[in-house]
Design an enzyme around this catalytic site. Structure first.
Site, PDB file in Angstrom:
ATOM      1  N   LYS A 131       0.777  -0.897   0.011  1.00 38.16           N
ATOM      2  CA  LYS A 131      -0.030  -0.107   0.022  1.00 38.16           C
ATOM      3  C   LYS A 131       0.911   1.298  -0.038  1.00 38.16           C
ATOM      4  O   LYS A 131       0.506   2.111  -0.483  1.00 38.16           O
ATOM      5  CB  LYS A 131      -1.015   0.055   1.263  1.00 38.16           C
ATOM      6  CG  LYS A 131      -2.067  -0.921   0.779  1.00 38.16           C
ATOM      7  CD  LYS A 131      -2.990  -0.942   2.320  1.00 38.16           C
ATOM      8  CE  LYS A 131      -3.727  -2.385   2.268  1.00 38.16           C
ATOM      9  NZ  LYS A 131      -4.404  -2.920   3.374  1.00 38.16           N
ATOM     10  N   GLN A 137      -5.544  -2.087   9.198  1.00 39.08           N
ATOM     11  CA  GLN A 137      -5.207  -3.616   8.326  1.00 39.08           C
ATOM     12  C   GLN A 137      -5.742  -4.599   9.384  1.00 39.08           C
ATOM     13  O   GLN A 137      -5.606  -4.626  10.769  1.00 39.08           O
ATOM     14  CB  GLN A 137      -3.573  -3.654   8.365  1.00 39.08           C
ATOM     15  CG  GLN A 137      -3.480  -4.864   7.646  1.00 39.08           C
ATOM     16  CD  GLN A 137      -3.958  -5.031   6.229  1.00 39.08           C
ATOM     17  OE1 GLN A 137      -3.924  -3.942   5.604  1.00 39.08           O
ATOM     18  NE2 GLN A 137      -3.961  -5.906   5.600  1.00 39.08           N
ATOM     19  N   ASP A 175     -11.873   2.191   2.995  1.00 41.05           N
ATOM     20  CA  ASP A 175     -12.036   0.540   2.859  1.00 41.05           C
ATOM     21  C   ASP A 175     -13.575   0.231   2.574  1.00 41.05           C
ATOM     22  O   ASP A 175     -13.796  -0.543   2.198  1.00 41.05           O
ATOM     23  CB  ASP A 175     -11.741  -0.272   4.164  1.00 41.05           C
ATOM     24  CG  ASP A 175     -10.589  -0.806   4.383  1.00 41.05           C
ATOM     25  OD1 ASP A 175     -10.213  -1.359   3.187  1.00 41.05           O
ATOM     26  OD2 ASP A 175      -9.905  -1.225   5.326  1.00 41.05           O
TER      27      ASP A 175
HETATM   28  N1  GUN Z   1      -6.752  -7.375   5.227  1.00 38.74           N
HETATM   29  C1  GUN Z   1      -6.754  -7.979   4.055  1.00 38.74           C
HETATM   30  N2  GUN Z   1      -7.336  -7.060   2.937  1.00 38.74           N
HETATM   31  C2  GUN Z   1      -7.750  -6.160   3.671  1.00 38.74           C
HETATM   32  C3  GUN Z   1      -8.315  -4.975   3.261  1.00 38.74           C
HETATM   33  O1  GUN Z   1      -8.756  -4.915   2.093  1.00 38.74           O
HETATM   34  N3  GUN Z   1      -8.573  -3.803   4.235  1.00 38.74           N
HETATM   35  C4  GUN Z   1      -8.021  -3.913   5.609  1.00 38.74           C
HETATM   36  N4  GUN Z   1      -8.386  -2.964   6.420  1.00 38.74           N
HETATM   37  N5  GUN Z   1      -7.537  -4.961   5.925  1.00 38.74           N
HETATM   38  C5  GUN Z   1      -7.262  -6.122   5.187  1.00 38.74           C
END
Ligand code: GUN
Length: 300
Positions: free
Chosen positions: A54, A98, A121
């Protein structure tokens, strides 16, 4: 005839190129520098990789990336306080915590705390609820709601591959909150007739045989068999399953939820794993962050 391969790497790059342009234009016109805060608690290796990717994507798109790495023994109160501080920081437009969080911390509690206007998200109940009540895809986009990244990425792949969803029979395999349910709503908003299948569905092979579009998101390696696929169907494989090497000393393999080779022999188009849906999630996160920064700039 062999299926056309839907190239998620190329399509995600096209999305990121558009975001890069948008981020630069926003800064030039309004002075607003788009910024995303990512919170990682603990040391889960897969989460560390996601967070690093990211950060790299933000840098490439010209988005300021703010990373908060907290130890696994962080208290709920400390995590909540960090989220509240980020909510109150006007220079932060997107907040992503996350998941999964380490044991003892509540995903729901922290997700509910994130300011819905910064919820890139698309997991906050306000965004989920708004998304649920909107009927047409064009209206979703105009509403300012944040769409969850992976399902939105699936639709983007279909759109940019020229798949016509209008009146199409779509079968979604998997009913998760993160993929199955939201991708079904998005397909419906594009006028597809949607069936959501899951582990208890009767005659899944027969159902999939009727599908013009299949989205597989059940988290089981090669669960959807090639012989179930209707000739010419569009196949979106959301699964990422790590499998042991075929030969001793080889590398782990990533396989999807669809039996790829056999499905590719009959489908019209198909996403590979890796290199299909995977790269789209981060690209759509970048898009949501630009959307959030743009919405903040408009309110200034
Ligand atoms: N963990 C795995 N994929 C994601 C996601 O798209 N967003 C978040 N916040 N955590 C994740």
């Amino acid at each position: 005839m062999a299926a056309k391969i839907i190239d998620g790497k190329a399509i995600s790059q096209a999305v990121k190129d558009e975001v890069t342009k948008g981020v630069a234009e926003l800064k030039e016109k309004t002075g607003v520098q788009a910024a995303l805060a990512v919170v990682l608690v603990g040391e889960d290796p897969a989460s560390q990789v996601y967070v690093r990717n990211k950060g790299i994507a933000c840098e490439k798109c010209g988005i300021k990336s703010i990373e908060h790495k907290l130890p696994a023994d962080t208290t709920q109160a400390a995590l909540n306080k960090l989220v509240e501080d980020l909510n109150n920081d006007d220079s932060v437009h997107g907040i992503l915590v996350q998941l999964p969080l380490p044991k003892g911390l509540s995903d729901d509690e922290v997700l509910n705390l994130i300011n819905p206007a910064k919820d890139v998200d698309g997991f906050h109940p306000i965004n989920v609820g708004k998304f649920l009540t909107i009927k047409k895809y064009a209206d979703i986009q105009a509403s300012g709601v944040f769409l969850p990244c992976t399902p939105h990425g699936c639709i983007e792949l279909l759109d940019r591959s020229g798949v016509d969803l209008n009146g199409a029979n779509a079968v979604v395999v998997g009913r998760s909150n993160i993929v199955g349910k939201p991708v079904s709503l998005l397909l419906m908003s594009k006028n597809a007739t949607v069936t959501i299948a899951h582990s208890r569905t009767k005659d899944l092979p027969g159902l999939i045989k009727s599908a013009d579009v299949v989205v597989a998101a059940i988290g089981m390696p090669e669960f959807v068999k090639g012989e179930w696929i209707k000739p010419g169907a569009a196949i979106i494989d959301v699964g990422i399953n790590r499998m042991p090497p075929k030969e001793e000393g080889g590398k782990d393999r990533l396989v999807g939820d669809v039996e790829y080779e056999a499905a590719a022999a009959v489908a019209g188009c198909i996403t590979p794993v890796p290199g299909g849906v995977g790269p789209m999630t981060i690209a759509m996160l970048m898009k949501n962050t630009l959307q959030s920064a743009t919405q903040f700039a408009a309110k200034k």
